[in-house]
Design an enzyme around this catalytic site. Sequence first.
Site, PDB file in Angstrom:
ATOM      1  N   SER A 220      40.907  41.129  36.001  1.00 41.11           N
ATOM      2  CA  SER A 220      41.617  39.978  36.115  1.00 41.11           C
ATOM      3  C   SER A 220      43.182  39.919  36.174  1.00 41.11           C
ATOM      4  CB  SER A 220      41.243  38.681  35.140  1.00 41.11           C
ATOM      5  OG  SER A 220      41.192  39.403  33.842  1.00 41.11           O
ATOM      6  N   MET A 221      43.961  39.622  36.836  1.00 41.98           N
ATOM      7  CA  MET A 221      45.386  39.632  36.803  1.00 41.98           C
ATOM      8  C   MET A 221      46.044  38.732  36.646  1.00 41.98           C
ATOM      9  SD  MET A 221      45.751  42.877  39.679  1.00 41.98           S
ATOM     10  CE  MET A 221      45.290  41.712  41.059  1.00 41.98           C
ATOM     11  N   GLY A 222      45.581  37.537  35.769  1.00 46.14           N
ATOM     12  CA  GLY A 222      46.599  36.284  35.420  1.00 46.14           C
ATOM     13  C   GLY A 222      46.941  35.634  36.761  1.00 46.14           C
ATOM     14  N   GLY A 225      46.002  36.878  40.427  1.00 52.36           N
ATOM     15  CA  GLY A 225      44.656  36.664  40.867  1.00 52.36           C
ATOM     16  C   GLY A 225      43.582  37.884  40.321  1.00 52.36           C
ATOM     17  N   GLY A 251      39.832  34.374  31.110  1.00 48.25           N
ATOM     18  CA  GLY A 251      38.980  35.600  31.235  1.00 48.25           C
ATOM     19  C   GLY A 251      37.564  35.198  30.759  1.00 48.25           C
ATOM     20  N   ASP A 252      37.394  34.433  29.887  1.00 42.94           N
ATOM     21  CA  ASP A 252      36.046  33.980  29.352  1.00 42.94           C
ATOM     22  C   ASP A 252      35.376  33.210  30.271  1.00 42.94           C
ATOM     23  OD1 ASP A 252      36.865  35.149  27.064  1.00 42.94           O
ATOM     24  OD2 ASP A 252      37.113  33.528  26.035  1.00 42.94           O
TER      25      ASP A 252
END
Length: 310
Positions: A220-222, A225, A251-252
């Site tokens: 995950s890259m905020g 994307g 993220g969860d």
Amino acid sequence: MIVTVTMNPAIDKTLDIDRFEHGGLNRIKHVELDAGGKGINVSKTIHELGGESIVTGFIAGNTGKIIQNVMDEWQMKSDFVEVEGETRTNTKVYEQNGLLTELNEPGPEIQKEDLQKLLSKLDGYAKEGTLFVLAGSVPKGIDNDIYRQIIEMVHKKGAKVLLDADGELFRTALSAKPDIIKPNRVELEQYEGMDYVASEAEVTRIAEKLTETIDQVVVSMGKSGAIFLTNGTKVKCPGLNVKAHSTVGAGDAMVAGLSYAWDQDLSPEETVKLCMAVSAGAVTTIGTKPPSRQVVDDLMKQVEIQPIEA
């Protein structure tokens, strides 16, 4: 069956303020309380998607009772180990400009007999067709190789593991070859010992190397994307355009999407769309509450999947 393990759960207390005044008076506009901890957040989101999971880990004192009551109110299956002390409260201060400050308590110290009780529970659930979600930090009294121990234990019975951890917990667990991992960009940079922000190409290279021993790697890259890599699928997705309230829990939510997709045997394309939508939906909610299934379904229509060139 999905079993989420939260060794260091918490009551998440989210405070909305205009601007944080360090050393001065801060007037709170809104307070939100949620039963939290990464694994619990994952289970709440799975529940909202229409799936089921068993929530386990350690709870303590009156705060732990609150978490248990929330699980009962949500009609979510739980199987906690009760220990001495008090489950922590994590305070998140969210400013109007989007800045987030987090104050996380340490939680109770876990004794060897408490840990053995939890390991016995997990061993009892371990079998083919079970996915364990190992997520988040561990409390005092637990060694940093605990996730490695659990992975090795449940793998012997044919169970699968999704790992979402950082630092030494992440590094030591990788030697046991979890089946799915979901690091974020910063966690991968730390894993590689980088002291700078990695480019997307570098992130992809690190993730591809990890797929040599791990079935599925999702980074995950905020706002940028996410990257999804398996033996047969290598794609990236730009972040969705949503009105964000807080990035806490995004993220969860993606871990929940991966878990639910595994349990429902969704196709790679459906998995990617679900993960992107549920993660984007999470940033629109207050506190650590999951997005509704309707919001997720609507956002899935906006997901753009781009192949990663070899």
